[in-house]
Design a protein around this motif. Sequence first.
Motif, PDB file in Angstrom:
ATOM      1  N   GLY A 193      16.811  16.357   2.179  1.00  0.00           N
ATOM      2  CA  GLY A 193      17.493  17.605   1.860  1.00  0.00           C
ATOM      3  C   GLY A 193      17.694  17.712   0.361  1.00  0.00           C
ATOM      4  O   GLY A 193      17.250  16.868  -0.410  1.00  0.00           O
ATOM      5  N   TYR A 194      18.359  18.777  -0.050  1.00  0.00           N
ATOM      6  CA  TYR A 194      18.549  19.001  -1.482  1.00  0.00           C
ATOM      7  C   TYR A 194      20.020  18.997  -1.875  1.00  0.00           C
ATOM      8  O   TYR A 194      20.386  19.466  -2.936  1.00  0.00           O
ATOM      9  CB  TYR A 194      17.888  20.322  -1.886  1.00  0.00           C
ATOM     10  N   SER A 195      20.871  18.443  -1.016  1.00  0.00           N
ATOM     11  CA  SER A 195      22.283  18.317  -1.347  1.00  0.00           C
ATOM     12  C   SER A 195      22.492  17.096  -2.231  1.00  0.00           C
ATOM     13  O   SER A 195      21.565  16.331  -2.502  1.00  0.00           O
ATOM     14  CB  SER A 195      23.111  18.168  -0.070  1.00  0.00           C
ATOM     15  N   ARG A 196      23.712  16.870  -2.626  1.00  0.00           N
ATOM     16  CA  ARG A 196      24.030  15.794  -3.554  1.00  0.00           C
ATOM     17  C   ARG A 196      23.713  14.408  -3.001  1.00  0.00           C
ATOM     18  O   ARG A 196      23.229  13.550  -3.724  1.00  0.00           O
ATOM     19  CB  ARG A 196      25.500  15.888  -3.918  1.00  0.00           C
ATOM     20  N   HIS A 197      23.978  14.140  -1.740  1.00  0.00           N
ATOM     21  CA  HIS A 197      23.817  12.803  -1.182  1.00  0.00           C
ATOM     22  C   HIS A 197      22.543  12.646  -0.351  1.00  0.00           C
ATOM     23  O   HIS A 197      22.418  11.693   0.399  1.00  0.00           O
ATOM     24  CB  HIS A 197      25.042  12.429  -0.337  1.00  0.00           C
ATOM     25  N   ASP A 198      21.611  13.550  -0.479  1.00  0.00           N
ATOM     26  CA  ASP A 198      20.347  13.446   0.251  1.00  0.00           C
ATOM     27  C   ASP A 198      19.367  12.556  -0.499  1.00  0.00           C
ATOM     28  O   ASP A 198      19.505  12.306  -1.690  1.00  0.00           O
ATOM     29  CB  ASP A 198      19.727  14.827   0.457  1.00  0.00           C
ATOM     30  N   THR A 199      18.388  12.073   0.223  1.00  0.00           N
ATOM     31  CA  THR A 199      17.372  11.192  -0.337  1.00  0.00           C
ATOM     32  C   THR A 199      16.180  12.015  -0.793  1.00  0.00           C
ATOM     33  O   THR A 199      15.672  12.851  -0.053  1.00  0.00           O
ATOM     34  CB  THR A 199      16.911  10.172   0.718  1.00  0.00           C
ATOM     35  N   ARG A 200      15.739  11.782  -2.017  1.00  0.00           N
ATOM     36  CA  ARG A 200      14.531  12.404  -2.548  1.00  0.00           C
ATOM     37  C   ARG A 200      13.718  11.329  -3.248  1.00  0.00           C
ATOM     38  O   ARG A 200      13.984  10.981  -4.389  1.00  0.00           O
ATOM     39  CB  ARG A 200      14.883  13.521  -3.523  1.00  0.00           C
ATOM     40  N   GLU A 201      12.759  10.769  -2.521  1.00  0.00           N
ATOM     41  CA  GLU A 201      11.946   9.687  -3.055  1.00  0.00           C
ATOM     42  C   GLU A 201      10.475   9.945  -2.775  1.00  0.00           C
ATOM     43  O   GLU A 201      10.129  10.675  -1.854  1.00  0.00           O
ATOM     44  CB  GLU A 201      12.339   8.342  -2.436  1.00  0.00           C
ATOM     45  N   PHE A 202       9.647   9.325  -3.579  1.00  0.00           N
ATOM     46  CA  PHE A 202       8.214   9.340  -3.351  1.00  0.00           C
ATOM     47  C   PHE A 202       7.781   7.884  -3.237  1.00  0.00           C
ATOM     48  O   PHE A 202       8.215   7.055  -4.027  1.00  0.00           O
ATOM     49  CB  PHE A 202       7.478  10.039  -4.496  1.00  0.00           C
ATOM     50  N   VAL A 203       6.947   7.576  -2.248  1.00  0.00           N
ATOM     51  CA  VAL A 203       6.591   6.192  -1.945  1.00  0.00           C
ATOM     52  C   VAL A 203       5.084   6.012  -2.007  1.00  0.00           C
ATOM     53  O   VAL A 203       4.334   6.840  -1.488  1.00  0.00           O
ATOM     54  CB  VAL A 203       7.095   5.800  -0.537  1.00  0.00           C
ATOM     55  N   TRP A 204       4.654   4.937  -2.661  1.00  0.00           N
ATOM     56  CA  TRP A 204       3.244   4.545  -2.696  1.00  0.00           C
ATOM     57  C   TRP A 204       3.127   3.167  -2.065  1.00  0.00           C
ATOM     58  O   TRP A 204       3.974   2.304  -2.275  1.00  0.00           O
ATOM     59  CB  TRP A 204       2.728   4.431  -4.132  1.00  0.00           C
ATOM     60  N   THR A 205       2.047   2.956  -1.323  1.00  0.00           N
ATOM     61  CA  THR A 205       1.711   1.634  -0.803  1.00  0.00           C
ATOM     62  C   THR A 205       0.426   1.202  -1.486  1.00  0.00           C
ATOM     63  O   THR A 205      -0.550   1.940  -1.489  1.00  0.00           O
ATOM     64  CB  THR A 205       1.501   1.662   0.726  1.00  0.00           C
ATOM     65  N   LEU A 206       0.445   0.014  -2.082  1.00  0.00           N
ATOM     66  CA  LEU A 206      -0.725  -0.505  -2.783  1.00  0.00           C
ATOM     67  C   LEU A 206      -1.186  -1.788  -2.111  1.00  0.00           C
ATOM     68  O   LEU A 206      -0.388  -2.512  -1.524  1.00  0.00           O
ATOM     69  CB  LEU A 206      -0.395  -0.776  -4.251  1.00  0.00           C
ATOM     70  N   HIS A 207      -2.466  -2.078  -2.215  1.00  0.00           N
ATOM     71  CA  HIS A 207      -3.055  -3.250  -1.567  1.00  0.00           C
ATOM     72  C   HIS A 207      -3.921  -3.995  -2.566  1.00  0.00           C
ATOM     73  O   HIS A 207      -4.567  -3.391  -3.423  1.00  0.00           O
ATOM     74  CB  HIS A 207      -3.907  -2.807  -0.376  1.00  0.00           C
ATOM     75  N   LYS A 208      -3.922  -5.311  -2.447  1.00  0.00           N
ATOM     76  CA  LYS A 208      -4.771  -6.159  -3.272  1.00  0.00           C
ATOM     77  C   LYS A 208      -5.657  -6.966  -2.337  1.00  0.00           C
ATOM     78  O   LYS A 208      -5.159  -7.645  -1.442  1.00  0.00           O
ATOM     79  CB  LYS A 208      -3.918  -7.094  -4.131  1.00  0.00           C
ATOM     80  N   THR A 209      -6.966  -6.906  -2.525  1.00  0.00           N
ATOM     81  CA  THR A 209      -7.890  -7.603  -1.640  1.00  0.00           C
ATOM     82  C   THR A 209      -7.813  -9.109  -1.867  1.00  0.00           C
ATOM     83  O   THR A 209      -7.362  -9.581  -2.911  1.00  0.00           O
ATOM     84  CB  THR A 209      -9.336  -7.139  -1.857  1.00  0.00           C
ATOM     85  N   HIS A 210      -8.287  -9.849  -0.879  1.00  0.00           N
ATOM     86  CA  HIS A 210      -8.253 -11.311  -0.952  1.00  0.00           C
ATOM     87  C   HIS A 210      -9.103 -11.827  -2.117  1.00  0.00           C
ATOM     88  O   HIS A 210      -8.734 -12.789  -2.778  1.00  0.00           O
ATOM     89  CB  HIS A 210      -8.738 -11.911   0.365  1.00  0.00           C
ATOM     90  N   GLU A 211     -10.189 -11.155  -2.408  1.00  0.00           N
ATOM     91  CA  GLU A 211     -11.056 -11.573  -3.525  1.00  0.00           C
ATOM     92  C   GLU A 211     -10.313 -11.417  -4.852  1.00  0.00           C
ATOM     93  O   GLU A 211     -10.433 -12.254  -5.741  1.00  0.00           O
ATOM     94  CB  GLU A 211     -12.343 -10.761  -3.554  1.00  0.00           C
ATOM     95  N   ASP A 212      -9.524 -10.333  -4.983  1.00  0.00           N
ATOM     96  CA  ASP A 212      -8.737 -10.141  -6.200  1.00  0.00           C
ATOM     97  C   ASP A 212      -7.613 -11.168  -6.314  1.00  0.00           C
ATOM     98  O   ASP A 212      -7.222 -11.556  -7.402  1.00  0.00           O
ATOM     99  CB  ASP A 212      -8.141  -8.731  -6.245  1.00  0.00           C
ATOM    100  N   TRP A 213      -7.091 -11.631  -5.175  1.00  0.00           N
ATOM    101  CA  TRP A 213      -6.092 -12.702  -5.197  1.00  0.00           C
ATOM    102  C   TRP A 213      -6.703 -13.945  -5.807  1.00  0.00           C
ATOM    103  O   TRP A 213      -6.097 -14.607  -6.639  1.00  0.00           O
ATOM    104  CB  TRP A 213      -5.656 -13.039  -3.793  1.00  0.00           C
ATOM    105  N   GLU A 214      -7.910 -14.279  -5.362  1.00  0.00           N
ATOM    106  CA  GLU A 214      -8.566 -15.478  -5.841  1.00  0.00           C
ATOM    107  C   GLU A 214      -8.808 -15.406  -7.342  1.00  0.00           C
ATOM    108  O   GLU A 214      -8.615 -16.383  -8.065  1.00  0.00           O
ATOM    109  CB  GLU A 214      -9.895 -15.694  -5.102  1.00  0.00           C
ATOM    110  N   LYS A 215      -9.223 -14.250  -7.848  1.00  0.00           N
ATOM    111  CA  LYS A 215      -9.469 -14.089  -9.282  1.00  0.00           C
ATOM    112  C   LYS A 215      -8.197 -14.241 -10.096  1.00  0.00           C
ATOM    113  O   LYS A 215      -8.179 -14.851 -11.142  1.00  0.00           O
ATOM    114  CB  LYS A 215     -10.094 -12.721  -9.559  1.00  0.00           C
ATOM    115  N   SER A 216      -7.099 -13.636  -9.595  1.00  0.00           N
ATOM    116  CA  SER A 216      -5.854 -13.646 -10.363  1.00  0.00           C
ATOM    117  C   SER A 216      -5.135 -14.991 -10.308  1.00  0.00           C
ATOM    118  O   SER A 216      -4.271 -15.257 -11.131  1.00  0.00           O
ATOM    119  CB  SER A 216      -4.928 -12.547  -9.871  1.00  0.00           C
TER     120      SER A 216
END
Length: 127
Positions: A102-125
């Motif tokens: 909602g747009y009242s004072r105590h309402d939640t206004r968020e934007f969410v991203w989910t990111l993924h890292k592949t297993h091959e990138d884990w090995e490199k890092s």
Amino acid sequence: MRVENHTETKGWSDINHNDSKKPFGGRMPYVFVRENKIKWWVTIQGLNYNEVRLLAEKVSDQPESHDDKEKKVEFSVPTWQILNGLEMMGYRVVTSSAIITGYSRHDTREFVWTLHKTHEDWEKSSK
């Protein structure tokens, strides 16, 4: 129908073929980024301590708060800087969504991203 108990079977394995005896070492393949429009802070959940330090170097700012036990860190920099820093670290955006109650004072206004890292990138890092 007869149910048999096989003692020679290997331990459980989930759909991603993760072995039950293999330690994870505190790393997650997914990272969650939340932008709060009220606080103007960006919350990242799922990074270990070394990745938080690396991200702080990428965005040229120190986190406002950091909880290593819950793998939660908050920055007061623009979200695009956080997303670019995570992309340089090998993470890729999988999903994004808005959470608006909602747009009242105590309402939640968020934007969410989910990111993924592949297993091959884990090995490199990790080398």
